[in-house]
Design a protein around this motif. Structure first.
Motif, short mmCIF file in Angstrom:
data_model
loop_
_atom_site.label_atom_id
_atom_site.label_comp_id
_atom_site.label_asym_id
_atom_site.label_seq_id
_atom_site.Cartn_x
_atom_site.Cartn_y
_atom_site.Cartn_z
N GLN B 204 4.67 -3.28 0.25
CA GLN B 204 4.63 -1.84 0.01
C GLN B 204 3.21 -1.29 0.20
O GLN B 204 2.23 -2.00 0.02
N PRO B 205 3.13 -0.02 0.55
CA PRO B 205 1.83 0.57 0.91
C PRO B 205 0.78 0.43 -0.18
O PRO B 205 -0.38 0.17 0.12
N PHE B 206 1.18 0.53 -1.48
CA PHE B 206 0.13 0.55 -2.50
C PHE B 206 -0.57 -0.80 -2.61
O PHE B 206 -1.74 -0.88 -2.96
N VAL B 207 0.14 -1.86 -2.26
CA VAL B 207 -0.49 -3.18 -2.27
C VAL B 207 -1.45 -3.27 -1.08
O VAL B 207 -2.58 -3.75 -1.20
N GLU B 208 -0.97 -2.79 0.04
CA GLU B 208 -1.81 -2.75 1.23
C GLU B 208 -3.11 -2.01 0.93
O GLU B 208 -4.20 -2.46 1.25
N ALA B 209 -2.94 -0.89 0.24
CA ALA B 209 -4.09 -0.06 -0.11
C ALA B 209 -5.06 -0.82 -1.00
O ALA B 209 -6.27 -0.85 -0.75
N ALA B 210 -4.53 -1.46 -2.01
CA ALA B 210 -5.38 -2.21 -2.92
C ALA B 210 -6.14 -3.28 -2.17
O ALA B 210 -7.32 -3.53 -2.40
N THR B 212 -6.98 -3.34 0.99
CA THR B 212 -8.05 -2.79 1.81
C THR B 212 -9.21 -2.32 0.94
O THR B 212 -10.35 -2.30 1.37
N MET B 213 -8.91 -1.97 -0.31
CA MET B 213 -9.98 -1.55 -1.20
C MET B 213 -10.77 -2.74 -1.72
O MET B 213 -11.72 -2.59 -2.48
N GLY B 214 -10.33 -3.97 -1.38
CA GLY B 214 -11.09 -5.16 -1.74
C GLY B 214 -10.79 -5.69 -3.12
O GLY B 214 -11.58 -6.43 -3.70
N VAL B 215 -9.62 -5.30 -3.70
CA VAL B 215 -9.24 -5.87 -5.00
C VAL B 215 -8.92 -7.36 -4.79
O VAL B 215 -8.33 -7.73 -3.78
N SER B 216 -9.33 -8.18 -5.77
CA SER B 216 -9.14 -9.63 -5.64
C SER B 216 -7.65 -9.96 -5.73
O SER B 216 -6.85 -9.16 -6.22
N HIS B 217 -7.31 -11.19 -5.27
CA HIS B 217 -5.92 -11.64 -5.33
C HIS B 217 -5.37 -11.56 -6.75
O HIS B 217 -4.29 -11.04 -7.00
N THR B 218 -6.16 -12.12 -7.68
CA THR B 218 -5.73 -12.11 -9.08
C THR B 218 -5.48 -10.68 -9.54
O THR B 218 -4.49 -10.39 -10.20
N ILE B 220 -4.71 -8.08 -7.77
CA ILE B 220 -3.51 -7.49 -7.16
C ILE B 220 -2.25 -8.02 -7.85
O ILE B 220 -1.37 -7.25 -8.23
N ILE B 221 -2.22 -9.34 -8.05
CA ILE B 221 -1.02 -9.92 -8.65
C ILE B 221 -0.79 -9.35 -10.05
O ILE B 221 0.30 -8.88 -10.38
N PHE B 222 -1.86 -9.40 -10.88
CA PHE B 222 -1.64 -9.06 -12.29
C PHE B 222 -1.70 -7.56 -12.59
O PHE B 222 -1.10 -7.10 -13.52
N ARG B 223 -2.46 -6.82 -11.78
CA ARG B 223 -2.57 -5.40 -12.08
C ARG B 223 -1.55 -4.57 -11.31
O ARG B 223 -1.10 -3.54 -11.78
#
Lengths: 307, 317, 668
Positions: B204-210, B212-218, B220-223
């Motif tokens: 989904q786009p919001f994950v893609e967005a995160a 590209t914003m450089g959020v770490s894997h952890t 993205i998964i948990f937040r």
């Protein structure tokens, strides 16, 4: 797509090998042997029995022989408890019965569970929802070993509608199928409701609604596809669990299925049979899970089939 | 910034939960039940294991509100004592499955590809394991008094009671093993469901967005992924509680779970079902308790689900 | 009144409904449990529950009850048990001779006895079967029953062999040669070391009534190469002197030997059939439905694994035309509730000998006329491991025994009309035991009186105090000060659990001892019993034959069944003496003496003597409750006009048992 299927099928081989190896050594680690009985056997007789079944060989030699038999002859060896029967024969006799019971129960579970779940989601937090979910909860919270005697008491011993036990005619199948299917139906209802609630709030449903499509058409054509995703996830383990986990049902109704061997073979230390049922269960599960992944992809085009 | 948003999210959830009457009632019932389970066996005139053979099975009366069982033991004391074990097994094993399943499934679903394939194959392998054998092996090898786990148990228990080696505590130790066995097997489906959800969400786009914003894997998964997948997860967790409780009953039925003279609702009900046409009350009380508890867990779970679901934030219902 | 009307109204509704959905039993009565309708089954068919799948239909291998029940209708031994008295009557043997000391037997076989393929049953069929049982490689778990045959035990333990070829006796392994040995001589093996065996000359071979060889003053002893020794079953005391004469020589006087010849382990089997399948490496397959050949009244018609076995008549059996039951349907239903439901709805005619009714149902079922109960030769006991603290102290063991209220146990927990057991051998045991027990009681000389051995908590506490564990009042109960951990082990089952909980409560109440309960599944428990990993464990013993010896043998210090580690040379000596003593009264009184020694040793707490309760439809005739719980279907018949007769009238076997003529004198 076909490449994905192929890879998955090839991937089954090492997995099955791992399972087989693990079980092979673990059952032999368990205390108690297959020939322990009330009447203690003289050591000489015990030695003869063990020699007969190749149990006196070093463990690794047994393992090698077992694997060779399995791979080259599809032979799982003899059943210790019932000499003269091979494990393969026992599975061939009992698996179809379990499959029949399992499939019928799953059909029932879907026929009851999905509509209940949809009603619950569509009428969210209204009376119909509460009723549907209460019915589902009864299914979940009454154990099969309580449900079965109640069904028998009402439908067999009081109303004389259905036989109390045995597995002969379609009439014999009604109560066991209900008993095996209802708890599963309840799970499915819950999962359907959960999944549907997610989807109903999604934008594309709101769009459809805005277009003025009728509510049932929306549910049927659009929402159900996505809403059933959690159910599909559950189908793999749920179905194979139904097949072999109907131990209670098979015991109470005396149905000659495979479920009973799961417990029995372990209790009897019947090494070959433990291996046999594990293998059948394992491969069935893997095939089902592969099928579920494919279904997932078909239902939800957003999922990519990696690999 | 994420911190602030999280707090408000939690406060919102609490507010929504309080508005859900079924959930509140369920929560209250559960609290009362738990309290009864803690208090009744302590305050009762009878002990849960006090047999009275001369009395035998009697139907409910003023002396014994729920009657007595086959050996003349007070059923009410036994039912609430059994509740302690059933509740503990259900909640603890579900928590274990929740923690392991969410982490495992989240990681598998998020990374996908080979990692996903490997991790899910592993789950498949564990599914195919004849779990009864696992339990038998566990109970036989490690649940003895000479095993290392018992030593650990005795030293931990020594902190709370004066005589941790009292044989009366031994069955409790065996139940802890049931926790372990049930926890170890019941996270598998949880992992599959989480993975299925995450697999869908990560496109989904919001994950893609995160990303590209450089959020770490952890991160993205948990937040991002897990909070959005929480609905089905909680629904499944509430389904795990009855499942675990039923599995415990099944194990007790086979003689591998709770041991006499301890009790669990499952054990009591399975014993009662055997003679339900002769002494119905022995079945009815534990079965009703079990059903009521499962009902409540479920409605509470529903309430939580509605409250936690980020997609209905803003409340346009 | 109201209730009756309501019932009738419901019944009317039922009839209407059942017309639509299915068959409802027409005939129900309050005197019987469920319907007495047979759903149109012919009078020649009977449906019985046999509880579970048989392990073997091979009589030489079977050791479980389920198999034995089937085998005793499929095969026939030298003699058959009378359905009512259990005394041996004619089977394959028409008459027999025996020696005065019960050591030598000669059987004359019936000429018209036939296998189901038409071949005659001959003496060598028995010789082959018995040798097969005793051959170690066969792996028969019932072989110990035939150890009474001359050299049977040594041969079964692989300790008696003949020289394959002329060889030498060595002083020690690889040492110098002592003696040249002729081929074919028999040697008893004392021990084996690698390629060598330490042996002693064995001259005690069967001589079948001829003057026995003189015992050697000093039998040769030394070492031989293991490779020259070969097992030869001709050392066993059984032979065929003609096609229809069988001779047996026994190790010791064995008064119950004739009865043993009615047991499954003594039945004949077909050598050609077994060897045919053995040659293909599928020896076990000879007993499958499509291959089996039997010599009993029935043979296998259809076999659905783990579900049902159907028997039809053996077309060549000499009683073929007299049999009233032509078809036996054996269901395999292990679940008691399912069984009772099938019985209630009339789908079962008889609950079956292998199925026990659970205590909870006993009170209700015993009110019906189709309920039947008999004594059963089996004792329920708790065994101590006498090497473990604190039960290594006999005073502690005696105290625990005295603290059990066995009367309350059978009245309130087991509820099957069992007899509280103050000793080990059931009072109903035959071979003269029951008569002597009654006589002792009458004359007030009963060594196992309630005064000495019955429930007595005060004496129990005193014994415990003597052992160093004074019992003090503590709070609402008692506490035995300083009493170490005690754990009670039982195998997983609802019935055993209830008894364990009750006993746990009695120990707590009367002695202030907290016993921990541990249950294990059967296989694990057996392993732990054998390895001695227990303090107190549930066990019991069921008679293999109708003689006190079957119960007392397990107390012998060298018995492989003696898991208690209790060893008493005095007991062993009395038992040995009893075994060698001919004559009923003399030997039985020795056995009683041995039993007293065993009881004083208190290696096991006797709890109760079993009963067998079952349900059998009122129209089943020729069914007699008996202490061995054996009910062969050849005696049974269905009475269509049962309801016109008083209950129990006209209950005679379908075939009149053929009495055995008095035995002739065994002459060589």
């Amino acid at each position: 797509m076909s490449r994905f299927v192929l890879r998955r099928v090839l991937g089954l081989v090492p997995t099955l090998w791992l399972v087989v190896t693990l079980v092979f050594f673990l059952v032999r680690l368990a205390p108690g042997g297959p020939f322990d009985a009330e009447r203690a056997v003289p050591p000489e007789v015990m030695a003869a029995l063990e020699a007969k079944y190749n149990l006196d060989a070093p463990l690794l030699v047994q393992y090698r022989d077992f694997l060779a038999d399995l791979v080259f002859r599809a032979d799982l060896g003899p059943c210790f408890k019932y000499p003269g029967r091979s494990v393969r024969e026992i599975i061939a006799l009992s698996l179809p019965v379990s499959m029949q019971l399992g499939c019928l129960a799953m059909v029932l579970a879907l026929l009851v569970g999905v509509p209940l779940g949809v009603v619950g989601a569509v009428r969210h937090n209204r009376a119909a929802d509460t009723i549907a979910m209460s019915v589902a909860m009864v299914g979940i919270s009454v154990p099969r070993f309580v449900l079965a005697p109640i069904l028998i008491l009402v439908f067999s011993l009081t109303l004389y509608w259905f036989p109390v036990a045995l597995w002969e005619s379609p009439r014999h199948m009604v109560l066991p199928v209900i008993c095996a299917g209802l708890p599963t139906a309840a799970y499915i209802a819950r999962l359907t409701r959960g999944g549907m609630l997610e989807v109903i709030r999604a934008d594309f449903i709101r769009t459809a609604r805005a277009k003025g499509l009728s509510e049932w058409r929306i549910i049927w054509r659009h929402a159900l596809r996505g809403g059933l995703l959690p159910v599909v996830s559950f189908l793999g383990p749920g179905f194979s669990g139904l097949l072999v986990g109907s131990l209670v049902v098979e015991t109470i109704f005396n149905i000659p299925g495979m479920g009973r061997y799961f417990v029995e073979a372990a209790l009897n230390r019947d090494y070959g049979l433990v291996m046999g049922v594990t293998l059948v269960y394992g491969s069935l599960l893997m095939v089902l899970n592969t099928a579920v992944d494919l279904a997932y992809a078909w239902l939800d085009p957003r999922v990519k089939l990696d690999g | 910034m994420a911190e602030v948003q999280d707090n408000s999210l939690r406060r919102d959830a609490w507010r929504r939960l309080k508005r859900n009457r079924a959930a509140v009632v369920s929560g209250c019932i559960l609290a009362v039940l738990t309290l009864c389970c803690v208090l009744v066996p302590e305050l009762s005139r009878w002990r849960y294991d006090e047999a009275n053979l001369a009395l035998g099975p009697t139907s409910p009366s003023w002396g014994h509100w729920m009657g007595t069982d086959y050996l003349g033991r007070d059923l009410m004391t036994r039912v609430f004592f059994g509740g302690r074990i059933s509740l503990a097994v259900g909640v603890v094993a579900t928590m274990v499955s929740f923690v392991i399943g969410v982490i495992y499934g989240g990681v598998a679903g998020y990374f996908g590809g080979r990692i996903d394939n490997l991790m899910m194959r592993l789950v498949d392998v564990m599914y195919t394991f004849p779990f009864l054998i696992l339990v038998i092996l566990l109970m036989v090898f490690f649940a003895g008094k000479d095993g290392a786990p018992y030593g650990v148990w005795v030293s931990v228990l020594g902190v709370f009671v004066a005589d941790p080696k009292d044989p009366a505590y031994f069955p409790v130790f065996q139940i802890v093993f049931v926790f372990a066995a049930l926890g170890a097997i019941s996270w598998l489906t949880m992992a599959r469901i989480v993975r299925g959800q995450v697999l869908t969400l990560r496109e989904q786009p919001f994950v893609e967005a995160a990303r590209t914003m450089g959020v770490s894997h952890t991160g993205i998964i948990f937040r991002h992924l897990l909070p959005n997948a929480l609905g089905p997860i909680i629904v499944y967790a509430t389904l795990t509680v009855p499942q675990v409780m039923l599995t415990e009953a099944f194990l007790s039925f086979l003689g591998l779970g709770t041991q006499e003279p301890l009790a669990s609702w499952g054990l009591l009900a399975s014993g009662g079902a055997e003679m339900m046409d002769i002494y119905p009350w022995i079945l009815v009380f534990p079965a009703v308790m079990l059903a009521a508890t499962l009902f409540c867990f479920n409605f509470l779970g529903d309430g939580l689900r509605d409250a936690l679901d980020p997609q209905i934030r803003g409340g346009q219902r | 009144m109201c209730w009756v009307m309501a019932r009738q109204r419901i019944a009317c509704g039922m009839v209407l409904l059942s017309a639509i959905v299915g068959c409802r039993p027409e005939a129900t009565s309050d005197r019987h449990y469920g319907t007495v309708s047979r759903h149109g089954r012919p009078l020649t068919t009977i449906v019985v529950n046999n509880f579970d799948e048989p392990e073997y239909l091979d009589s030489t291998l079977a050791s479980d009850q389920v198999s034995s029940i089937l085998i005793s209708d499929l095969f026939e031994g030298l003699v058959v048990k009378h359905p009512r008295t259990l005394e041996p009557v004619q089977g394959v043997a028409e008459r027999y001779d025996k020696s005065e000391d019960d050591r030598l037997f000669r059987f004359f076989l019936r000429k018209e006895a036939r296998w189901s393929d038409g071949r005659a049953v001959v003496a060598s069929d028995f010789v082959y079967a018995w040798r097969r049982v005793l051959t170690p490689a066969t792996g028969s778990r019932s072989a110990t029953l035939l150890h009474v045959v001359k050299n049977g035990r040594l041969f079964n333990q692989n300790k008696l062999m003949r020289l394959r070829e002329a060889s030498s006796l060595y002083e020690s392994a690889k040492g110098k040669i002592v003696q040249k040995l002729a081929a074919g001589t028999a040697w008893q093996i004392l021990s084996r070391k690698g390629d060598w065996a330490e042996v002693v000359e064995h001259h005690d071979l069967p001589y079948f009534g001829k003057p026995p060889p003189k015992p050697l003053a000093k039998p040769a002893r030394g070492f031989v190469r293991a490779a020259v020794l070969v097992a030869n079953p001709d050392v066993i005391g059984v032979r065929a002197t003609s096609s229809h004469v069988l001779e047996v020589q026994l190790e010791d006087p064995t008064p119950y030997f004739l009865e043993l010849c009615s047991y499954v382990v003594s039945y004949p089997v077909r050598r050609d059939l077994i060897e045919h399948f053995a040659a293909k490496g599928q020896e076990d397959r000879w007993a499958r439905a499509e291959n089996i050949i039997t010599n009993g009244p029935y043979t296998v018609d259809d076999w659905r694994f783990r579900y049902r076995i159907v028997f039809k008549r053996n077309p060549h059996h000499y009683d073929h035309d007299q049999l009233k039951i032509h078809r036996i349907v054996w269901l395999e239903v292990p679940n008691i509730n399912a069984t009772l439901n099938l019985y209630k709805t009339g789908e079962l005619d008889y609950v079956g000998a292998a199925m026990s009714l659970p205590p909870a149902h006993m009170g209700r079922l015993s009110a019906f006329e189709d309920f039947s109960r008999s004594m059963y030769l089996s004792t329920y006991w708790y065994a101590f491991n006498v090497t473990k603290k604190p039960v290594d102290d006999p005073r502690v063991r005696l105290a625990l025994n005295l603290a059990v209220d066995k009367r309350q146990l059978v009245d309130k927990v087991t509820r099957g009309g069992q007899t509280p057991a103050l000793h080990y051998v059931p009072d109903a045991t035959g071979s003269g035991y029951s008569e002597m027990a009654a006589e002792n009681r009458r004359t007030g000389t009963d060594p196992f009186s309630a005064k000495d051995w019955g429930f007595d908590p005060r004496r129990a506490r005193k014994l415990l105090e003597e052992a160093g564990y004074p019992v003090v009042e503590a709070g609402r109960g008692r506490k035995a000060k300083g009493f170490p951990d005690l754990e009670l082990l039982y195998n997983t089952s609802e019935g055993h659990r209830k008894i364990a909980v009750a006993i746990q409560d009695m120990f707590k109440r009367h002695l202030g001892i907290t016993v921990a309960l541990r249950n294990e599944e059967w296989k694990v428990m057996l392993k732990n019993l054998r390895d001695g990993h227990f303090q107190l464990a549930r066990f019991g013993w069921t008679a293999d034959y109708n003689h006190p010896r079957t119960f007392l043998d397990v107390f012998l210090s060298y018995s492989s069944q003696n898991n208690t580690r209790w060893r008493s040379p005095a007991f062993d000596a009395v038992m040995a003496q009893a075994r060698k003593t001919p004559g009923r009264a003399a030997s039985i009184s020795l056995y009683r003496q041995a039993e007293q020694l065993a009881l004083e040793g208190m290696s096991r707490i006797p709890l109760y003597f079993y009963t067998k309760s079952t349900m059998v439809k009122p129209y089943v005739r020729g069914f007699f409750p008996n202490a061995l719980n054996e009910h062969a279907m050849r005696w049974v018949w269905i009475d269509p006009s049962w309801s016109l007769k008083t209950p129990g009238a006209d209950n005679k076997p379908a075939i009149t048992p053929r009495e055995l003529p008095a035995p002739g004198r065994f002459m060589p």
